[in-house]
Every structure is written in C-alpha cells, then in structure tokens.
Scaffold this active site. Structure first.
Site, PDB file in Angstrom:
ATOM      1  N   ARG A  90       0.457  -1.255   0.137  1.00 21.10           N
ATOM      2  CA  ARG A  90      -0.252  -0.060  -0.048  1.00 21.10           C
ATOM      3  C   ARG A  90       0.943   1.297  -0.348  1.00 21.10           C
ATOM      4  O   ARG A  90       1.489   1.558   0.019  1.00 21.10           O
ATOM      5  CB  ARG A  90      -0.664  -0.139   1.411  1.00 21.10           C
ATOM      6  CG  ARG A  90      -1.592   1.070   1.146  1.00 21.10           C
ATOM      7  CD  ARG A  90      -2.919   0.942   0.440  1.00 21.10           C
ATOM      8  NE  ARG A  90      -4.271   1.740   0.584  1.00 21.10           N
ATOM      9  CZ  ARG A  90      -4.969   1.989   0.044  1.00 21.10           C
ATOM     10  NH1 ARG A  90      -4.836   2.616  -1.620  1.00 21.10           N
ATOM     11  NH2 ARG A  90      -5.898   3.031  -0.211  1.00 21.10           N
ATOM     12  N   THR A 363      -9.239   0.919 -10.238  1.00 18.89           N
ATOM     13  CA  THR A 363      -9.169  -0.540  -9.382  1.00 18.89           C
ATOM     14  C   THR A 363      -9.105  -1.260 -10.407  1.00 18.89           C
ATOM     15  O   THR A 363      -9.690  -1.644 -11.313  1.00 18.89           O
ATOM     16  CB  THR A 363      -9.248  -0.795  -7.619  1.00 18.89           C
ATOM     17  OG1 THR A 363      -9.447   0.168  -6.894  1.00 18.89           O
ATOM     18  CG2 THR A 363      -8.254  -1.972  -7.063  1.00 18.89           C
ATOM     19  N   THR A 381      -4.029  -0.267  -7.282  1.00 20.35           N
ATOM     20  CA  THR A 381      -5.046   0.537  -7.362  1.00 20.35           C
ATOM     21  C   THR A 381      -4.025   1.878  -7.654  1.00 20.35           C
ATOM     22  O   THR A 381      -3.208   1.922  -7.136  1.00 20.35           O
ATOM     23  CB  THR A 381      -5.907   0.719  -5.909  1.00 20.35           C
ATOM     24  OG1 THR A 381      -6.818   2.116  -7.123  1.00 20.35           O
ATOM     25  CG2 THR A 381      -5.214   1.655  -5.179  1.00 20.35           C
ATOM     26  N   ASN A 383      -5.909   4.536  -6.775  1.00 20.90           N
ATOM     27  CA  ASN A 383      -7.080   5.482  -6.769  1.00 20.90           C
ATOM     28  C   ASN A 383      -8.364   5.746  -7.286  1.00 20.90           C
ATOM     29  O   ASN A 383      -9.097   4.726  -8.607  1.00 20.90           O
ATOM     30  CB  ASN A 383      -6.716   6.346  -5.842  1.00 20.90           C
ATOM     31  CG  ASN A 383      -8.744   6.596  -4.248  1.00 20.90           C
ATOM     32  OD1 ASN A 383      -8.838   5.925  -3.907  1.00 20.90           O
ATOM     33  ND2 ASN A 383      -8.125   7.827  -3.952  1.00 20.90           N
ATOM     34  N   ASP A 405      -7.129   9.015   0.027  1.00 25.16           N
ATOM     35  CA  ASP A 405      -7.826   7.963   0.689  1.00 25.16           C
ATOM     36  C   ASP A 405      -7.748   8.051   2.365  1.00 25.16           C
ATOM     37  O   ASP A 405      -8.295   7.589   3.556  1.00 25.16           O
ATOM     38  CB  ASP A 405      -7.596   6.695   0.730  1.00 25.16           C
ATOM     39  CG  ASP A 405      -8.312   5.968  -0.236  1.00 25.16           C
ATOM     40  OD1 ASP A 405      -9.489   6.670  -0.694  1.00 25.16           O
ATOM     41  OD2 ASP A 405      -7.438   4.477  -0.764  1.00 25.16           O
ATOM     42  N   SER A 435      -9.860  -0.524   0.752  1.00 23.68           N
ATOM     43  CA  SER A 435     -11.201  -1.654   0.174  1.00 23.68           C
ATOM     44  C   SER A 435     -10.570  -2.905   0.055  1.00 23.68           C
ATOM     45  O   SER A 435     -11.756  -3.633  -0.227  1.00 23.68           O
ATOM     46  CB  SER A 435     -12.489  -0.479   0.184  1.00 23.68           C
ATOM     47  OG  SER A 435     -12.849   0.332   0.923  1.00 23.68           O
ATOM     48  N   GLY A 454     -14.029  -1.922  -7.213  1.00 22.35           N
ATOM     49  CA  GLY A 454     -14.963  -0.624  -6.843  1.00 22.35           C
ATOM     50  C   GLY A 454     -15.250  -0.621  -5.118  1.00 22.35           C
ATOM     51  O   GLY A 454     -16.051  -0.361  -5.366  1.00 22.35           O
TER      52      GLY A 454
END
Length: 555
Positions: A90, A363, A381, A383, A405, A435, A454
């Site tokens: 991340r 994503t 992703t 974003n 985010d 998510s 999503g």
C-alpha cells in the site's frame, strides 16, 4: 496480534491441495495482461512470476486503474507448504504531509490538491511489492517477469475503449502537466481504439527495475527524476521518502464458514475484517432455507453492522491500535446478530454514529492458480480513474491520488464521502486505509481465488462471491451474479437491475429498507479449482468486455 480462527488445514486436505494440475488459470481485467501471465508460466515461472507479469502489463494497458505509481495488496499461497502470506504494498504518506496543503484559504477542504497533481500522491508501493514477492516466492529473475510489460510498452497496443474514455474524461487535468499530456495525448487528444498506444518512458523505468530491482525505482536516476518533477509541480516528496519505502508481510485473517476456510486481507485493508464480521454474524443462519426476502434482509443487516465497525476502528496497523480480537470474535458477532430484527430494517441512525464512504469504481484485480496449485490473489490501484493525473516527468510513471483515502481534514469527507477520524489521519510514513480485499476460499474438495475493484463495494462483492462459491456456484456464475450493497451510510440498499424480484423489493420496502437501483458495478476476476475431478475454471466479470479469464494447458 491477529486472532486466527483456524490454525491450519488438516494434513489430508493439504495432501489434496498439493496435487498437481495439468493446466493453469488466470483471470484479469485485460486480455493482454492475462496472456502476459501465461507467457511467463510457459517460460517456467510460477504463479508469483505470472502475477508480476500481469500486474506490470496492467500498468501499461490499464493505467486508469492501477500501475507502477500506485500500490497493491496480495495473498500468496504456497501449495507445497500450505503457507499463506499477505503482502502489503500500500502507498504511504510522505514525511512532509500537512493538513494545510489540503485546505482552501477559507479553511474548507481543497478537493483539487487531494485528488489532482503531486500533493495527491502517496509514495508508491507497487514496485517494492513486486520486487519483494519476486525474490521471496518467484522462480524466475525479476527481469524475466517484467519482459512482457516492457514489450507492450515499447511496441504498443490497441487501447481499450475504457482507457480512451478515461483519458477523455480527465483531459483537463492531464493537460496541466506536460509529461501527462505527452504520455496520454501525444497528438493533443485521447487515443483511438484503432490506433497504437506506446509508453516508451514507462518502458525505460521498467528496464531500470529489471536491471536493479527495487533500487531501479526508489533510488538513482528514476527516483531523482520523479522527485524533481514532483517538487517542480508543488509536491513534497523527497529521495528519503522513496528510499525508505518497504513492502511488508502481515498475517492474513482466517476464519471458518460453512465447512470452508476463508483467508482474506488484514489491515490496512478494511475489507477482510468486515467480511469476517459479516460471515460470523451469518454463521448460525441456514441461508439456503430462507426465502429471497428474508435472506436479503439478513445480508443487508450484516453489511450494515460490519461497515459501521469498519469505519469506526480501522487504520494502518503500524500506527493504530485496533480491537481486532473483538471484531473477529464469534461472541461479538453473536451480540450483533441479536440486534437484527427478523421483520424490520435496523435504521443506521439507531446504531452508534460512524461515517462510511461512497463507493468508487476504479482499481483492478486478478486471480491466478498455477499447475502446482500455487495461488495468487492481487488487488492493485491508483485510486480514482488515472489517479492524480500527474506523470512524474521522464519516468513515465503516473502517480496515484491515494492521499485522499486518508481523513485529510478532520470531520470533512473525501472523494467517496468518507468522514474519518484519528485512526485514518495522515502521518508521514503511514499507510492509508483500503477496501481492497484479495481472498482465498479453501474447502476439502474445492477452492477459489477471488477479488474485485469497486471502492467500498469491493467488500460486499467479495462477501457475496464467497457465499456464492460456498453455495456451489462456478467461477462464471460468481462473476456474473447480480449484486446488492449496503455500507451503513448512506442508509440505503444499492442493487443492480435484476438482482431482486419485484415481490422481494415490495416486502423489503415494507420492512423499512430504502432501495436504490444503480447501474452494474465491479469487475470481479475468479479462478476456481475442483480438486475432486481435477477441473480448473477461470472467469472475468461479464460487465467488463476487456477482461479475460482463461485456463491453459501447462507447458
């Protein structure tokens, strides 16, 4: 520490999992990326090597959804040992992050700086994550796994309609930055699907990574070029930010449901905790014996409660103490279940206050099973569509806008409506909540690799996909099934056309549920393995015409 509901699979189940296949399966959002994965398998690579080829090829052919300037979360399962690892690549906040950069002069949130340009970009984790899994779990040198993406970037490809449309929609932002214009609109306009789209700058960066591994991106000429471009456009990145980035391994969440082991993503993903909570709430309920209305009601109420907790408690585990033992406890789920009224909707305002995000539809996700039974589930992703719209100079790297985010301004919503608190507040070196929920579902005779893009709907898509697989559905049935979604706030049930019968909708409204029809969402990619008859199946979401789920004989 995460509390694991299961310690391990039984030896007999492990023996079945170790059976070799005569084929491999890959499902991704783009046919060129799927073929890149098979090309790497054919050269002797395993599922991890193929994942690197798929991921980097998607960076080239599907930059609107993921890429080298973003991040990913992944589950990897080694068939020989039965060990599953979760890899956290991340993005993280640069050290110089400050709230004032995301405020207007009047003190209100500045949506432009949090979504567009270099201030919107977190330090990418994508390249470090790929280098990490290559060295620890791959069979081929990293350079071999990068070869298909480099070829696509140099020789070019026909862009999809989705890419061309994304560039057209974001043209105003892209035109702010010369490198973005040069990459995405070399002729002054969005590319045509009949033309050839090339990305020579990203190809050079990929070659630097092929030669030097992660250092080819985070140090040296590429890093210097990115920092120079970011600072010239008003960003705060430093060479130290890039050099400090590390991918991390974390313990995945495991739980038992319906005779299967569900293995899913821990924080900084919020999805795995929410899915575990929903499954624990539903565990004693025989959903198959319920009618459509009652079954849907229980799904909605489980979603509502899990999303309230997901937004209240979760953040980067390196910065935030989370009550995971409580959230993952069957006893806690028992209490939540008792609060569900069988014949009446629970209004979200009756539950303790928390705030939830509006879903975003960007994503990408792909799923892989190789001939040896190794599994990879990866969600990546940048974003929102085309991320920040900012290409970092001659590096060719499109940067994410994941800073949005975070709860950048306390008490104010982000692009998806999230009003966050201290658990997800930005701090230098901290990773923003996600998510993304790559998952495995493993049973005695069947297993599935599953995930989807999503936004907040990722969580409910994967949840519904897990239930469908355990209920006996095939890969193609799982990806095609109609979806519903509830995320605590706004207090409504989103549903795809055809997902609910007219009778069920009438009864649900009478129970107090607010129903909201939406156009279809998600882009799920699933691979399943029926070990009893040695059958592998792969399917891409029929909502996405560019995707390809494919099974191919092992070379």
């Amino acid at each position: 520490m995460l509390a694991l509901a299961l310690a391990a699979l039984s030896l007999s189940a492990q023996a079945r999992e170790n059976k070799k296949l005569d084929a491999a399966g890959i499902a991704s959002a783009n046919a060129l990326a799927t073929e890149a994965g098979f090309e790497t398998l054919a050269r002797g690579g395993n599922a991890v090597d193929a994942a690197i080829s798929v991921a980097t090829s998607l960076s080239v052919v599907q930059p609107e959804a993921s890429g080298m300037g973003g991040g990913f979360l992944a589950l990897i399962r080694d068939a020989a040992t039965g060990k599953t690892v979760f890899v956290d690549a991340r993005e993280m906040a640069p050290k110089a992050v400050r709230e004032s950069d995301y405020l207007k002069a009047d003190g209100t949130p500045n949506r432009d700086t949090s979504l567009n340009g270099p201030l919107a970009a977190g330090i990418p984790g994508f390249p470090a994550g790929l280098a990490h899994i290559s060295s620890k779990y791959g069979k081929l040198p990293l350079a071999e796994s990068l070869r298909p993406a480099i070829k696509l970037a140099e020789e070019g490809f026909h862009p999809t309609a989705a890419l061309a449309s994304s560039i057209e929609r974001k043209a105003e932002i892209l035109r702010r930055y010369p490198a973005s214009t040069r990459k995405f609109m070399p002729d002054g306009k969005a590319p045509q699907t009949t033309g050839i789209f090339r990305d020579p700058d990203q190809a050079r960066t990929l070659r630097a990574m092929a030669e030097r591994g992660a250092d080819g991106f985070y140090k040296g000429e590429v890093a210097q070029e990115m920092v120079k471009a970011v600072k010239a456009a008003g960003g705060t990145w430093t060479l130290e930010d890039l050099a400090a980035y590390r991918a991390k391994e974390r313990a995945p969440i495991e739980l038992a449901y319906g005779g299967y082991t569900v293995i899913t993503a821990p924080p900084p993903s919020s999805g795995g905790v929410a899915i575990a909570e929903m499954l624990n709430i539903l565990a004693p309920i025989d959903l198959k014996r319920l009618g459509e209305t009652e079954r849907t009601h229980y799904l909605i109420e489980a979603m509502r409660r899990a999303f309230r907790d997901h937004n209240e408690y979760l953040g980067d585990p390196d910065f935030v103490d989370m009550p995971l033992d409580m959230l993952l406890s069957r006893h806690y789920a028992d209490g939540l279940r008792q609060s569900i009224l069988r014949d009446r909707a629970t209004k979200s305002e009756w539950l303790p206050a928390a705030h939830a995000p509006e879903p975003g539809m960007h994503t990408t996700h792909f799923s892989i099973i190789d001939k040896d039974g190794n599994l990879v589930s990866m969600t990546a992703t940048v974003n929102t569509t085309l991320g920040s719209g900012f290409v970092a100079g001659a590096s060719g790297i499109l940067l994410n806008n994941e800073m949005d985010d975070f709860a950048l301004v306390s008490g104010k919503p982000n692009a998806f409506g999230l009003i966050g608190g201290s658990a997800n507040a930005p701090v230098g070196g901290k990773r923003m909540l996600s998510s993304m929920t790559p998952s495995f579902v493993i049973g005695k005779d069947r297993l599935a690799v599953i995930g989807s893009p999503g936004g907040s709907t990722i969580i409910t898509q994967v949840f519904e996909g897990i239930l469908a697989f355990i209920g006996g559905k095939s890969a193609s049935e799982i990806t095609a099934q109609k979806r519903i979604h509830h995320q605590y706030l706004p207090d409504r049930v989103d549903y795809e056309p055809g997902s609910l019968s007219d009778e069920a909708m009438t009864k649900l409204r009478a129970m107090g549920h607010t129903l909201n029809e939406r156009s279809p969402w998600g882009n799920m990619n699933v691979v399943t393995w029926d070990k009893a008859d040695h059958r592998l199946s792969a399917a891409s979401d029929p909502r996405n015409s560019a995707g390809l789920g494919k099974v191919e004989a092992a070379k």
